[in-house]
Design an enzyme around this catalytic site. Structure first.
Site, PDB file in Angstrom:
ATOM      1  N   GLU A 198       0.869  -1.172   0.000  1.00 35.96           N
ATOM      2  CA  GLU A 198       0.000   0.000   0.000  1.00 35.96           C
ATOM      3  C   GLU A 198       0.912   1.230   0.000  1.00 35.96           C
ATOM      4  OE1 GLU A 198      -2.095   3.107   0.308  1.00 35.96           O
ATOM      5  OE2 GLU A 198      -1.272   2.702   2.303  1.00 35.96           O
ATOM      6  N   HIS A 199       0.659   2.156  -0.911  1.00 35.32           N
ATOM      7  CA  HIS A 199       1.651   3.161  -1.321  1.00 35.32           C
ATOM      8  C   HIS A 199       1.681   4.422  -0.455  1.00 35.32           C
ATOM      9  CE1 HIS A 199       4.520   4.915  -3.921  1.00 35.32           C
ATOM     10  NE2 HIS A 199       3.909   4.799  -5.076  1.00 35.32           N
ATOM     11  N   CYS A 200       0.694   4.643   0.429  1.00 39.49           N
ATOM     12  CA  CYS A 200       0.567   5.988   1.012  1.00 39.49           C
ATOM     13  C   CYS A 200       1.778   6.391   1.853  1.00 39.49           C
ATOM     14  CB  CYS A 200      -0.723   6.118   1.802  1.00 39.49           C
ATOM     15  SG  CYS A 200      -0.728   5.323   3.417  1.00 39.49           S
ATOM     16  N   LEU A 236       4.826   4.396   1.804  1.00 41.96           N
ATOM     17  CA  LEU A 236       5.987   3.601   1.395  1.00 41.96           C
ATOM     18  C   LEU A 236       6.262   3.755  -0.092  1.00 41.96           C
ATOM     19  CD1 LEU A 236       5.046   0.353   3.359  1.00 41.96           C
ATOM     20  CD2 LEU A 236       6.961   1.876   3.899  1.00 41.96           C
TER      21      LEU A 236
END
Length: 599
Positions: free
Chosen positions: A318-320, A322
């Site tokens: 999950e990109h938020c 990292l």
């Protein structure tokens, strides 16, 4: 400038000593913006954009006050970067589904292990990393004498994105709500669409041994999961658009026992998704890492390790909080050392079967229908995404260096040439550039198309141009690419600055519309035809993410010493162009090598 010998050896010991992200002036960003967008515009479009920029730069323009507000924010105590509000707005503010659209994956290098052995080794290695991180004993990354920000490592464990009606939030340790490292001792294991809590650290803080972990996983895999269906596998809900998921989560949490089940998932160190099948090939493996069976995922979880029936493994992120560089360093630490050594260093001891219990949700008829609808909708969405995994065994980083070329510039120019030959146009191209040498540094948005890259493509597609001219155009374009990448690395880029000024105005409730944001330069430059990002690690075979717009081809590439691996994705209506791009890319890589080799 510090030297590497002067930097702290503690994981987070250098954060306050890092330089701050430079805040450009409005004039600097506008000048760069015009330079960046001009190769994509017609003469009329450029004239319109220049007029909008002139208006933006007027002494009485609202842009002046917006920038002054950003300056004030940047100087506020506790603020580490003028981008500290930008990143949450960008990632947590998006309202579409994050599954496939935002999350990304890595396919690990293969290991001669079965599924349970591989999975147990990954757990033990990750737990070992977590304990070192808690003690700040993960060495900070030093790159060319400069320490990099390690702040993102705080979001690796027990971090979960929480859907919100207007903007999402993040439940994570190292915050006022949860000070210091996570004290969780469990992970969530998915198998057959069912979820299980499994303790990986004993009650006294000692990790379970590899054999214990394997025993726990086998116990889970022997459980009857026949009751898990598209109506009861709650993980499907994490594929919904964010505001819809927020409303559903509120309803879900109100039913008996569900708040505790959500708490178990959200506080878990990470997810482990065991797949009960073996993909047919690397293509299918990558596709399942990107989206898979959404009933066997919790896409809001920061880390989800995925292990297939044949022992192949990877991770969905999950990109938020990292970015790829942080995850790659994490994976390198996990995979460069045998799991047995990680387990020994962590002090793991045999403690018998780990505590394992199913995570169950109470679902009424309406929620069952929502789960089923989410499952069907996401399956259709995934089916409407075309993908292709490619490998080019003659186009690795070593080969580019032998030819006197920057490896990244080499492949990026090949992408430009292949795209023009496929679609007949030069299209806006995004490349992610890491900026972790700054406090809270993440990435900068680089735009690849330059006048030099356009001239290179024109030279290569003009049959009247001789080899020497083509070669010179190629080297000039590559040199410009390297120079722009360095500018982006040093914070000399316009897009995120101008975007944040727009966001400041929106957060304040509007105001006088600024013509720059409706100008052809702004809209054309940011409407990606190619969205590209690289993952340089020997422990990674493939890297991938979804496309970012209706005509976009996502190009995730692992530039390895001996080969180039590429994973392409695009909406199904553009599938034919994507396959054409793949064919032209193979030709371009060979042609460009031949061109340089003939010097």
């Amino acid at each position: 400038m510090n030297t590497s010998q002067e930097w702290s050896t503690r994981t987070f010991g250098n954060e306050d000593r890092l330089p701050r992200v430079p805040l450009p002036t409005v004039e600097e960003s506008c000048q760069r913006f015009l330079e960046w967008c001009s190769p994509l515009l017609t003469a009329d479009q450029l004239a319109q954009t220049e007029a909008a920029v002139a208006e933006f730069l007027r002494p009485d323009s609202p842009a002046r006050e917006l920038h002054a507000e950003l300056e004030r924010f940047n100087e506020t105590e506790g603020v580490q970067s003028w981008l500290d509000t930008f990143w949450p707005s960008r990632y947590l503010g998006r309202r579409d589904r994050i599954a496939l659209n935002a999350n990304f994956f890595f396919l690990f290098k293969d290991a001669d292990q079965g599924q349970v052995e591989r999975a147990a080794g990954i757990i033990a290695s990750a737990v070992g990393f977590k304990l070192l991180l808690d003690a700040e004993e993960i060495p900070p990354v030093i790159q060319r004498g400069q320490a990099l920000s390690m702040a993102q490592n705080k979001y690796l464990f027990s971090t979960t994105r929480i859907p919100g009606a207007v903007q999402d939030s993040v439940r994570t340790p190292y915050t006022p709500e949860w000070p210091g490292p996570s004290d969780a001792r469990h992970i969530v294991v998915f198998f057959g669409g069912s979820m299980f809590r499994m303790d990986v650290i004993g009650a006294d803080g000692v990790p379970h041994s590899l054999d214990d972990l394997a025993t726990g996983l086998r116990a889970i895999m022997k459980t009857d999961t026949a009751d898990a269906t598209s109506e009861t596998s709650v993980g499907h809900l994490t594929t919904k658009a964010r505001a819809e998921w927020a409303a559903t989560r509120e309803t879900l949490a109100s039913l008996p026992g569900n708040a505790a089940a959500l708490d178990t998932i959200e506080t878990a160190l990470f997810c482990l998704c065991l797949e009960d099948f073996t993909p047919a090939d690397t293509q299918e493996t990558c596709d399942h890492l990107l989206h898979g069976d959404s009933g066997n995922r919790w896409f809001d979880k920061a880390l989800s390790f995925i292990v297939f029936g044949n022992g192949r493994a990877g991770i969905n992120i999950e990109h938020c909080g990292l970015d790829g560089t942080t995850i790659l360093a994490f994976i390198d630490t996990l995979l460069n050392t045998p799991a047995e050594e990680h387990s020994r260093r962590s002090g793991a001891q045999p403690q018998g079967l780990p505590a394992v219990e199913p995570i169950e949700f109470t679902l009424d008829d309406d929620l069952r229908a929502e789960v089923r609808e989410a499952a069907d909708s996401f399956a259709a969405y995934a089916a409407a995404t075309a993908t292709k995994a490619l490998t080019f065994e003659d186009a690795g980083a070593n080969r580019a260096k032998q030819l006197g070329m920057s490896p990244d510039a080499f492949v990026q120019m090949a992408f430009q040439l292949a795209h023009q030959r496929t679609k007949g146009i030069v299209g806006a191209t995004y490349e992610s550039i890491a900026t972790r040498q700054y406090q809270n540094g993440r990435t900068e948005a680089m735009r690849v198309v330059t006048p030099e890259s356009v001239a290179f493509v024109e030279a290569m597609t003009d049959p009247a141009t001789d080899a020497a001219t083509r070669r010179a155009a190629f080297r000039t374009a590559a040199a410009k690419h390297v120079a722009r990448a360095k500018e982006c690395q040093s914070g000399q880029a316009p897009e995120q600055h101008l975007w944040e000024l727009q966001l400041i105005q929106k957060r304040a409730g509007g105001g006088e519309p600024l013509a720059l944001y409706d100008s052809p330069g702004w809209t054309v430059m940011r409407d990606d035809y190619l969205s590209t990002s690289s993952a340089p690690s020997l422990n990674i075979q493939y890297f991938g993410f979804g496309a970012t717009s209706s005509q976009c081809i996502g190009v995730a590439y692992a530039l390895l010493p001996d080969r180039l691996n590429v994973y392409l994705s695009t909406p199904m209506p553009v599938a034919a162009e994507m396959h054409g791009f793949a064919d032209h890319l193979r030709d371009a890589l060979g042609e460009l090598q031949e061109l340089l080799a003939s010097e």
